[in-house]
Design a protein around this motif. Structure first.
Motif, PDB file in Angstrom:
ATOM      1  N   ASP A 378       0.832  -1.210   0.000  1.00  0.00           N
ATOM      2  CA  ASP A 378       0.000   0.000   0.000  1.00  0.00           C
ATOM      3  C   ASP A 378       0.865   1.260   0.000  1.00  0.00           C
ATOM      4  N   ARG A 379       1.938   1.256   0.763  1.00  0.00           N
ATOM      5  CA  ARG A 379       2.804   2.432   0.816  1.00  0.00           C
ATOM      6  C   ARG A 379       3.506   2.650  -0.527  1.00  0.00           C
ATOM      7  N   GLU A 382       0.979   4.036  -2.907  1.00  0.00           N
ATOM      8  CA  GLU A 382       0.760   5.458  -2.635  1.00  0.00           C
ATOM      9  C   GLU A 382       1.901   6.294  -3.174  1.00  0.00           C
ATOM     10  N   ARG A 443       8.562   8.729   0.814  1.00  0.00           N
ATOM     11  CA  ARG A 443       7.559   7.720   1.156  1.00  0.00           C
ATOM     12  C   ARG A 443       8.102   6.317   0.955  1.00  0.00           C
ATOM     13  N   ARG A 606      -0.470  -0.970  -9.038  1.00  0.00           N
ATOM     14  CA  ARG A 606      -0.189  -1.404  -7.673  1.00  0.00           C
ATOM     15  C   ARG A 606       0.588  -2.723  -7.671  1.00  0.00           C
TER      16      ARG A 606
END
Length: 646
Positions: A378-379, A382, A443, A606
């Protein structure tokens, strides 16, 4: 083999010879000369000046000196027994597991952390190559405790010097009840001149003590540093130890803190005797003995009472002989059991495993769980902008649907707007600002640190550090790889969007391409719903109605056709109203496919980012965790038989 020195008491000089060494003289081989040539040598010598002097020395020597020479000679003439630990024994399995554990850990642990385990393996290998018929027992104690007196009492002869001068014993002195212990004494570095045999008859004839090698050590509290070093060296090599304490020093902190407490795990090969009980009046001996047992219990040393395994504690007086017979009987059973060396090695393995426990035993169940993997993905998604890419793909789908199903006048207006801005069709997508790229890189770094901390949580220090290093090293090129991945997805989106805008009019209502988000489809058109051709035909029909109604009205106005404005006006109105209605219906029907297309684009980006992170970060981290689990299994094998595998 180490040379043995035979001291000639008559001349006060010694001659050193190597056991079993042959020399060539005038082309004829002969055995090296030695005092045992008449007993065990292949060819003896019985003439010459040296032989006559040796014979005279043996006739004039005291019984103690004769026993010393015979012990050295017979030790040299006997072969050693090798490999007494069977291949299927628990100790052999533990030693093999410890060896594998050290081999697997060298790249991850400091050399100092593995030093004790390496020493245990070396000493075990050295002991296994030597005699299994002998049990080496050291007598240790403080100055004035009477250990040399006890040594003489067990041997039945005045072999070790005793007296009021301190220290009396300066070097280890050995007494062997049977032959073949030379290798063991060489390992202890006991010189040949300090090797004895018990007095013939008496103790020497005791069958239970056959195989005993008794070593009298210097004082462990001697003022001479070399004496203490010798005690520490020999205690690390013998099979068992008899600690001799006296009523004055039995609670000495140096004894308990330096020796008994660290060797608490060796209780099964430890004897603790309270000597000089003849000096204690009444029931004072029992009180001192009880206090000694209490101190040993505080040291963590199990006491072998009521048949339980543990240290043997008993009172005696080496001077009067009270209790010496009981100790000799216990030693006899201990020696005949022939498991002392195995128990000592097993206790050494236990001690090494206990020292290694902090670097192998984790708190909880460390590892990468499914939740940690999903959060890492998920990171990364993102950071790469997967959600934004999906939303852009959804908007482009709906925009292309509007272009394909819109009215011709709307398409004509869009074409005009595009013609007013030359180059807009081929315009490349704008790159992300440097601030956004920097934020995305931060990130990614944060995601790597977080997953590394999750994987290393609960691991011992060295393995946690190895996991973090693997994650950081693998993530060195991850931000650039993700930037390239996002750039490819953005370029594909720009190409497909431009192709869709340029070709929507030419295709007459066919859908333009939406972003592939890294799907690898190039600039081709996205899949269209089955109802799109019907919608295009309906829009064409509405356009034809407008044209037909308009021509009909124009004909009536110019008088070519009969007047009747209502019908052509209704036909034209139906086309005018029906066109936007079809466009609105298509837009409403396109919401679902557009949403699914955007979700698919987000999923592909993703998954691409997750695959990149998995290959660069998660796989190296998982490899380190697998390596830790391997060494953890080896460590469990080392400790598996720590209490029952003796």
């Amino acid at each position: 083999m180490t040379a043995v020195t035979d001291e000639n008491p008559g001349q006060g000089r010694g001659r050193t010879r190597g056991r079993g060494r042959r020399t060539e003289a005038a082309g004829h081989p002969r055995e090296a000369a030695g005092p045992d040539a008449g007993h065990g040598a292949g060819t003896g010598w019985d003439d010459g000046l040296i032989a006559r002097r040796a014979q005279a020395a043996r006739e004039e020597a005291t019984p103690e000196t004769t026993s010393e020479a015979v012990a050295a000679a017979e030790d040299d003439g006997r072969p050693q027994v090798e490999a007494y630990v069977s291949s299927g024994s628990p100790l052999r399995h533990r030693l093999d597991a410890l060896r594998e554990l050290v081999g697997l850990s060298r790249a991850r642990l400091d050399r100092s952390a593995l030093a004790e385990a390496g020493r245990v393996l070396d000493e075990a290998a050295a002991r296994q190559r030597l005699s299994s018929r002998h049990t080496v027992v050291a007598i240790a104690g403080a100055s004035g405790s009477g250990k040399s007196t006890l040594f003489n009492a067990l041997a039945g002869a005045q072999l070790s010097e005793t007296g009021l001068r301190r220290p009396t014993t300066s070097q280890p002195l050995a007494c062997s009840w049977t032959d073949g212990a030379a290798g063991l004494l060489d390992r202890l570095a006991v010189p040949g001149r300090l090797r004895r045999r018990p007095q013939p008859g008496g103790a020497a004839a005791d069958e239970a003590l056959q195989g005993l090698v008794l070593v009298d050590l210097p004082d462990h509290d001697s003022a001479a540093r070399g004496h203490r070093d010798q005690v520490d060296r020999v205690l690390a090599l013998v099979d068992a130890v008899i600690w001799v304490v006296d009523p004055e020093k039995y609670a000495d902190a140096a004894l308990h803190e330096r020796y008994l407490r660290p060797l608490a795990g060796h209780a099964e090969v430890t004897f603790v005797v309270l000597n000089q009980i003849d000096r204690l009046p009444g029931d004072a001996a029992d009180q001192v003995l009880d206090d000694l047992r209490r101190l040993l219990d505080e040291d963590g040393m199990a006491l072998g009472e009521h048949g339980d395994p543990g240290a043997t504690v008993l009172p005696l007086s080496a001077l009067t002989g009270d209790g010496v017979g009981e100790l000799r009987e216990l030693l006899g059973r201990f020696v005949q059991d022939r498991t002392a060396a195995t128990r000592r090695l097993s206790a050494d393995v236990d001690a090494a495993a206990a020292r290694l426990r902090p670097v192998y035993v984790a708190e909880g169940r460390p590892g990468l769980g499914e939740q940690a993997r999903e959060e890492f993905a998920d990171r990364l998604a993102e950071a790469v902008g997967a959600a934004a890419a999906g939303q852009a793909a959804e908007r482009e789908w709906r925009r292309n649907a509007g272009r394909a199903c819109g009215t011709p006048w709307l398409r004509l207006w869009r074409w005009y707007e595009a013609a007013r801005q030359p180059g807009s069709r081929d315009r490349a997508p704008l790159a992300a600002p440097p601030e956004e790229r920097l934020t995305a890189r931060q990130r990614v770094e944060q995601a790597v640190r977080t997953v590394a901390d999750d994987a290393a949580a609960g691991l011992p220090g060295p393995w946690a550090q190895a996991v973090r290093e693997a994650a950081v090293y693998g993530a060195q090129g991850l931000p650039d790889a993700l930037d390239e991945l996002a750039g490819r997805a953005g370029a594909a989106e720009g190409r497909e969007a431009g192709a869709g805008a340029a070709g929507a009019e030419e295709r007459g209502g066919s859908a333009g391409a939406a972003p592939g988000a890294g799907s690898g489809r190039g600039a081709g058109r996205p899949p269209r719903p089955a109802w799109w051709p019907a919608a295009v035909l309906a829009q064409v029909a509405m356009t034809l109605l407008q044209i037909f109604g308009g021509l009909w009205l124009a004909g009536q106005i110019i008088g070519v056709l009969e007047p009747g404005l209502l019908t052509p006006a209704l036909v034209m109105l139906a086309g005018i109203i029906g066109g936007p209605l079809v466009e609105w219906s298509c837009a409403a029907a396109a919401r679902g496919p557009a949403r699914r297309y955007g979700q698919e684009a987000e999923r592909r980006l993703r998954e691409a980012a997750a695959a990149c992170g998995r290959a660069r970060v998660l796989d190296p981290v998982s490899a380190e965790l697998v390596r830790y689990r391997e060494v953890r299994e080896r460590y469990v094998a080392v400790t598996e038989f720590s209490t029952t595998g003796r």
